[in-house]
Motif scaffolding. Structure first.
Motif: not given
Length: 220
Positions: A20-23, A28-32, A126-129, A172-178
């Motif tokens: 839930a926190t990731s979603f 906030v991080f999608a642009q990176d 490329d998805a953030t979550v 679940v992975d949460l991408n901060f940067t590529p």
């Protein structure tokens, strides 16, 4: 037969909170996270809590193995953006206190699991979550069996054989940067061990642990 302490609700709640926190933080991080596609390797270092959820007996007495935490490390090769092969294991040992209702603590034992799994990662690279699931095979090294000179087995050696079998993973992975991401996962290890006293089989332990962990990864 009485089961090990099984805080499954707590473990599932922790996993749910992490997802839930990731979603919640995804925008906030999608642009990176726009250039993750095509990267083939990932390494994750983290910390996990292992909790046995099965049954055990020794000489007819119900036994309980408690849980503990340890550091973990995984390395993955991505065949494509969605399918990966992961090698995962504990970098130090999970310690377990062994108790029975009649005698209290009778021993301690350590386990150090490692596994090889195939994983499927959902959504675009490329998805953030990115949730994922996995299935594979594990073994767990058992060591440091110690009776501490207490209880009915103080003058005897308790041995536990190597559990091995299937491992299932959700995470679940949460991408901060590529190249940098956070991970939360839960793993279920299905395997049993023989328990021996002075080399003679005296019972079985279906430890079947749940391992819940968090970590930080690098992708390249």
């Amino acid at each position: 037969m009485q089961s090990f302490r099984t805080p499954r609700r707590l473990l599932l709640s922790a996993m749910g909170i992490a997802i839930a926190t990731s979603f919640a933080t995804a925008p906030v991080f999608a642009q990176d996270a726009g250039t993750t596609a095509g990267k083939h390797f990932a390494i994750v270092g983290g910390y996990a809590h292992q909790e046995p959820t099965g049954n055990a007996d020794i000489n007819g007495s119900e036994a309980d193995f408690d849980g503990s935490g340890a550091g973990t490390l995984s390395a993955s090769y991505y065949i494509n953006d969605n399918v990966a092969i992961e090698g995962w294991g504990a970098i130090n040992k999970f310690d377990h206190r062994v108790t029975t209702a009649a005698d209290g603590k009778i021993a301690t034992v350590s386990s150090q699991p490692y596994a090889l799994s195939a994983q499927y990662h959902f959504r675009e690279a490329d998805a953030t979550v990115r949730p994922f699931v996995g299935l594979g095979y594990f073994q767990s090294n058992i060591s440091d069996e110690d009776q501490d000179n207490i209880g009915p087995y103080a003058d005897h050696h308790i041995g536990v054989s190597t559990p091995k079998g299937a491992i299932g993973t959700v995470g679940v992975d949460l991408n901060f940067t590529p190249n940098v991401f956070a991970r939360a996962d839960a793993r279920f290890l299905k395997g049993s061990s023989d328990i021996a006293v002075d080399g003679t089989k005296a019972g079985e332990a279906d430890m079947d642990p749940v391992v819940v962990g968090v970590g930080v990864g690098a992708r390249f």
